[in-house]
Structures are given as C-alpha cells and as structure tokens.
Design a protein around this motif. Structure first.
Motif, PDB file in Angstrom:
ATOM      1  N   GLN A 340       0.838  -1.192   0.000  1.00  0.00           N
ATOM      2  CA  GLN A 340       0.000   0.000   0.000  1.00  0.00           C
ATOM      3  C   GLN A 340       0.869   1.236   0.000  1.00  0.00           C
ATOM      4  N   ALA A 341       0.494   2.190  -0.867  1.00  0.00           N
ATOM      5  CA  ALA A 341       1.147   3.495  -0.897  1.00  0.00           C
ATOM      6  C   ALA A 341       0.050   4.541  -0.953  1.00  0.00           C
ATOM      7  N   GLY A 342      -0.192   5.181   0.177  1.00  0.00           N
ATOM      8  CA  GLY A 342      -1.286   6.147   0.246  1.00  0.00           C
ATOM      9  C   GLY A 342      -2.627   5.466   0.022  1.00  0.00           C
ATOM     10  N   ASP A 343      -3.367   5.950  -0.959  1.00  0.00           N
ATOM     11  CA  ASP A 343      -4.692   5.387  -1.252  1.00  0.00           C
ATOM     12  C   ASP A 343      -4.647   4.348  -2.373  1.00  0.00           C
ATOM     13  N   GLN A 344      -3.457   3.845  -2.689  1.00  0.00           N
ATOM     14  CA  GLN A 344      -3.321   2.821  -3.730  1.00  0.00           C
ATOM     15  C   GLN A 344      -2.807   1.525  -3.118  1.00  0.00           C
ATOM     16  N   LEU A 345      -3.496   0.416  -3.449  1.00  0.00           N
ATOM     17  CA  LEU A 345      -3.125  -0.898  -2.949  1.00  0.00           C
ATOM     18  C   LEU A 345      -2.834  -1.821  -4.122  1.00  0.00           C
ATOM     19  N   VAL A 346      -1.886  -2.725  -3.937  1.00  0.00           N
ATOM     20  CA  VAL A 346      -1.609  -3.784  -4.916  1.00  0.00           C
ATOM     21  C   VAL A 346      -1.891  -5.110  -4.206  1.00  0.00           C
ATOM     22  N   ILE A 347      -2.874  -5.873  -4.733  1.00  0.00           N
ATOM     23  CA  ILE A 347      -3.319  -7.082  -4.035  1.00  0.00           C
ATOM     24  C   ILE A 347      -3.657  -8.205  -5.015  1.00  0.00           C
ATOM     25  N   SER A 348      -3.965  -9.342  -4.453  1.00  0.00           N
ATOM     26  CA  SER A 348      -4.596 -10.442  -5.186  1.00  0.00           C
ATOM     27  C   SER A 348      -5.832 -10.850  -4.397  1.00  0.00           C
ATOM     28  N   ALA A 349      -6.971 -10.924  -5.077  1.00  0.00           N
ATOM     29  CA  ALA A 349      -8.221 -11.250  -4.385  1.00  0.00           C
ATOM     30  C   ALA A 349      -8.187 -12.631  -3.759  1.00  0.00           C
ATOM     31  N   ASN A 350      -7.288 -13.500  -4.226  1.00  0.00           N
ATOM     32  CA  ASN A 350      -7.217 -14.870  -3.708  1.00  0.00           C
ATOM     33  C   ASN A 350      -6.222 -15.029  -2.557  1.00  0.00           C
ATOM     34  N   ASP A 351      -5.701 -13.911  -2.061  1.00  0.00           N
ATOM     35  CA  ASP A 351      -4.673 -13.933  -1.028  1.00  0.00           C
ATOM     36  C   ASP A 351      -5.227 -13.347   0.269  1.00  0.00           C
ATOM     37  N   ASP A 352      -5.180 -14.122   1.352  1.00  0.00           N
ATOM     38  CA  ASP A 352      -5.751 -13.680   2.630  1.00  0.00           C
ATOM     39  C   ASP A 352      -5.124 -12.388   3.131  1.00  0.00           C
ATOM     40  N   ALA A 353      -3.789 -12.286   3.015  1.00  0.00           N
ATOM     41  CA  ALA A 353      -3.107 -11.069   3.492  1.00  0.00           C
ATOM     42  C   ALA A 353      -3.553  -9.848   2.691  1.00  0.00           C
ATOM     43  N   SER A 354      -3.855 -10.049   1.417  1.00  0.00           N
ATOM     44  CA  SER A 354      -4.341  -8.949   0.577  1.00  0.00           C
ATOM     45  C   SER A 354      -5.696  -8.461   1.055  1.00  0.00           C
ATOM     46  N   ILE A 355      -6.572  -9.407   1.376  1.00  0.00           N
ATOM     47  CA  ILE A 355      -7.903  -9.035   1.863  1.00  0.00           C
ATOM     48  C   ILE A 355      -7.788  -8.335   3.212  1.00  0.00           C
ATOM     49  N   ASP A 356      -6.872  -8.792   4.062  1.00  0.00           N
ATOM     50  CA  ASP A 356      -6.647  -8.128   5.357  1.00  0.00           C
ATOM     51  C   ASP A 356      -6.233  -6.670   5.143  1.00  0.00           C
ATOM     52  N   LEU A 357      -5.306  -6.443   4.197  1.00  0.00           N
ATOM     53  CA  LEU A 357      -4.836  -5.084   3.928  1.00  0.00           C
ATOM     54  C   LEU A 357      -5.966  -4.219   3.384  1.00  0.00           C
ATOM     55  N   LEU A 358      -6.778  -4.787   2.492  1.00  0.00           N
ATOM     56  CA  LEU A 358      -7.898  -4.046   1.916  1.00  0.00           C
ATOM     57  C   LEU A 358      -8.913  -3.664   2.994  1.00  0.00           C
ATOM     58  N   VAL A 359      -9.255  -4.613   3.848  1.00  0.00           N
ATOM     59  CA  VAL A 359     -10.219  -4.346   4.922  1.00  0.00           C
ATOM     60  C   VAL A 359      -9.702  -3.243   5.836  1.00  0.00           C
ATOM     61  N   ASP A 360      -8.410  -3.311   6.181  1.00  0.00           N
ATOM     62  CA  ASP A 360      -7.824  -2.293   7.060  1.00  0.00           C
ATOM     63  C   ASP A 360      -7.891  -0.913   6.414  1.00  0.00           C
ATOM     64  N   ALA A 361      -7.622  -0.846   5.100  1.00  0.00           N
ATOM     65  CA  ALA A 361      -7.657   0.440   4.387  1.00  0.00           C
ATOM     66  C   ALA A 361      -9.074   0.986   4.329  1.00  0.00           C
ATOM     67  N   ILE A 362     -10.041   0.108   4.078  1.00  0.00           N
ATOM     68  CA  ILE A 362     -11.445   0.541   4.023  1.00  0.00           C
ATOM     69  C   ILE A 362     -11.893   1.062   5.381  1.00  0.00           C
TER      70      ILE A 362
END
Length: 427
Positions: A340-362
């Motif tokens: 994550q850099a500011g309001d931009q995230l790089v993730i994979s929808a199939n990756d648990d850690a990615s979903i954790d990061l997205l939820v935290d940002a939201i």
C-alpha cells in the motif's frame, strides 16, 4: 464452449489517429467473445474520418467482402457507432449482417439482464437506439413490398413516411411504457435504500472496469464478514457477467458494520443510452461514502481502464467522493503484494493477506469519525448496554455501584445519542 459453436465474426475498426485505437480494438474482441462470437479476422483502416456512406473506403469495403467469403464470417462488427446508411451500404456489399459497437453492447446486456430492473433498463436503451434507425427499417420494408428503391416516386415516399411515422409513434409509446415501469421499480428500490440508510451504516461501493475482479473481492469479503455467507454474488470470467448491483452487509470482528455494493462494470465508449438507463443501478456508487476502484493490474491497458472508469463516473453524475484504488490480480504479475502506498493498494483477491490489507484500508477511511468514549449506563438501561454490545466495538466493561461502565468505539451519531451517559473520552 469451443470455437466451432461460436458465431464467426470479423472485427473492423477505423484508426483516425486516436492514441488508444489498439486498446479499443482489443476491447471489441473481448466484447465479441462475451457475445458468443469467434473473431476470425480483424481489419483496420487509417483515415482522418469515417466515409459518410460506407465507414471504410471503397477498396477496403471490397477487401472486407472478399475476406468474409474466405473466412465464412457470418457477421461484421464495427468498433464505432455506425449510421443507418453506413450499415445498409456495407451490408449490400459484404452480404452479411453488420453490427456496430453499440448494437454489440446492447446485445450483451440483453443476454445478461436477470432482474426486472435490468431487463427494463436494457429494453429502454434498445428502443432509444432503434428510434433514429426507423427510417432505414421502414424503407427496407417498403422496398420489399413494392420491389422498388426507397426513392422510386412520390407515392412510395408518402407511404414510407407514413410507415416511419407510425413506427416512431409505436416505439415512443413503448419507451413511455418502459419508463413508467422503471419508475415503479425504482420507487420500490428507493424504499429499500431508505430502510438501509436508516441504519446509518457506511456505504462502500466497488467500481471499475468490467472483469477486473470486483465480484471476486466482494465474495471474499462476504465469506469472511458477511451476515449470511450464502449470499455470494456471481463470478464469471467475462465482460458484463452481471448487470445488477448487489448490496451486502458486512460485520467485522470489532462489531463495526458497513454496506458493500458491487456495481455493474464499465467499458469504454459505453453507449449514451445505456449510461442513462443504468443511472439508477449505479445509485449505490453515486451515494457511497467510499469508492473502491478495482483495476486489473495484470493488464497492459490498466491506465486506459482507469480513464474509462473515471469518465463514466463523471457521465453518471457521481460526485468527487473519497476513493481507494485497488490494483487486483497482482498474482498474475511479477510485482510484490500486498502493498500500500497512500490510497493505492496492490493485491490479489485470492490472497488472505491482501484481503486483510484491503479491509484495514477501508475501515480507516469509513470509520475515521468513530469516537472512543466511556459511558456509565444505569442498571435499568439494559437496552443501551445490549445495543453497544451489538453495534459498537466494546473495549472494556466494568460494573460500578452506579451502573455499567463501558468503553467503546462508537459512531459520532451513537455518541450524540448516548451522550447523557458519557463520562470521559479516550480519543
């Protein structure tokens, strides 16, 4: 489905110097595939502007005719919206139906529509698309009946004009009828929206280019935080797999709740009639507290996709809302994720850690107005204690002689509501 079961088509496009011409043609191929077509050939021509009568130049039209015969193509699909005369003149030469980009997108939408609202919206868009093309249809019908050209004589012109006017009135009546039905459907949907809004829950809308992974991300969030884990949304690897906006309520471990909506995907050169018809479907995006733009990170055209999304948001009147940009499908690239850099995230929808990061940002975005406060609640106000246990993130509970002391994270609305029990703030 193998290619032998698909309709063979030729994609044609006019390069007038647009920087994103190849992107548009690649998108046309994907749209054709989404409509159960097999693109057997692509033909381009560079011209400063379309030829008024035939779109392509005369020599290129003759080349197209020969390639139709060689390949056995059954339809020609153009990358622009053609005039009725261009379609008619091309069909006279190539001897197969010609479909423009708008007609193709309308066909896809007609096949995908499931709900009554989506079906009505597509029907309205198709009728509006047909209205200016009635002149062509009426003249062709008249030609067949009289065996003469449309300009044969005064009598024929009068009959043609009468038929056109009759058709126009019929279509206008149909448009008025569909609009009336849509108002009824929208009124019912508005009641449901108002009921949801009464709960004062933040609304987060997933937006973005079609097939970027919005539904996959939504399903991952539903699986982990959904109130009913069986209410997953459809996921399919194709453009416009679904046209309906899905809304689900999520509840996190700290008891915070929000509404998550998955909106219809965008595509460049989306027909004006469809943009207008689907404004009500995109209501959730226009009234969101946070937009989460999902972008296919594995695509070389992601910059164009983001431009398409932002342009469509402006067209449907979405205000300048807070937004997170989520580059999905990073697992298909060599990039590190999740990051994550500011309001931009790089993730994979199939990756648990990615979903954790997205939820935290939201959560940081939509729950930033939460207040951490301590309340002393009299013992005879058990309903307040129950409410906080259910709707707030309770950090500590202690029992005093005067009542129950609770430290909790609450919305600013709930803080005002229970302010008479407030004793101190930790924020």
């Amino acid at each position: 489905m193998d290619n032998s079961e698909l309709t063979p088509v030729i994609n044609i496009g006019l390069n007038t110097g647009r920087a994103n011409f190849n992107y548009g043609m690649a998108e046309l191929a994907a749209l054709s595939t989404a409509n159960n077509m097999n693109v057997v050939e692509r033909i381009d021509q560079s011209l400063p502007k379309p030829i008024a009568a035939t779109y392509f130049g005369t020599g290129k039209v003759e080349e197209l005719r020969d390639i139709v015969v060689e390949t056995g193509a059954e339809i020609v699909v153009a990358n622009d919206e053609l005039t009725p005369s261009q379609i008619r003149n091309l069909e006279k030469v190539v001897k197969v139906p010609v479909m423009d980009r708008t007609g193709l997108i309308l066909a896809i939408f007609a096949n995908r529509a499931q709900s009554r609202e989506a079906k009505l919206q597509v029907q309205l868009a198709k009728l509006q698309y047909q209205m200016p093309r009635l002149h062509t249809a009426a003249n062709q019908s008249l030609d067949q009946q009289t065996g003469t050209s449309a300009g044969g004589g005064f009598t024929n012109r009068g009959a043609g004009e009468a038929q056109i006017e009759l058709s126009r009135r019929t279509v206008q009546r149909q448009i008025n009828h569909v609009r009336h039905e849509l108002k009824e459907v929208n009124r019912s949907a508005e009641v449901k929206r108002q009921q949801r809004e009464k709960g004062h829950l933040p609304n987060v809308a997933l937006i973005g280019y079609t097939n970027a992974g919005k539904s996959t991300i939504m399903n991952e969030l539903i699986k982990r935080f959904g109130m009913n884990d069986d209410k997953q949304v459809m996921v399919k690897n194709m453009l416009f797999a679904t046209l309906d906006t899905s809304v689900r309520q999520l509840q996190f471990e700290d008891a915070k709740k929000l509404l998550l909506s998955d909106t219809v995907g965008f595509v460049s050169q989306l027909p004006t009639t469809l943009v207008e018809a689907f404004k009500s479907t995109l209501y959730e995006a226009a009234n969101a507290d946070l937009l989460v733009q999902i972008v296919d990170y594995s695509s070389n055209d992601r910059a164009n996709m983001m431009t398409t999304t932002e342009k469509t948001l402006r067209e449907i009147g979405v205000p300048d809302l807070p937004m997170l940009t989520v580059f999905n499908k990073a697992d298909l690239t060599d990039s590190e994720y999740p990051t994550q850099a500011g309001d931009q995230l790089v993730i994979s929808a199939n990756d648990d850690a990615s979903i954790d990061l997205l939820v935290d940002a939201i959560k940081k975005k939509v729950f930033k107005n939460f207040v951490t406060a301590t309340f002393l609640i009299p013992f005879d106000k058990g309903d307040v204690v129950s409410y906080l246990n259910e709707h707030a993130s309770v950090l500590n509970t202690d029992y005093k002689a005067e009542g129950t002391e609770m430290t909790a994270e609450v919305t600013d609305i709930d803080f005002q509501r229970f302010q008479k029990y407030y004793v101190s703030s930790e924020a």
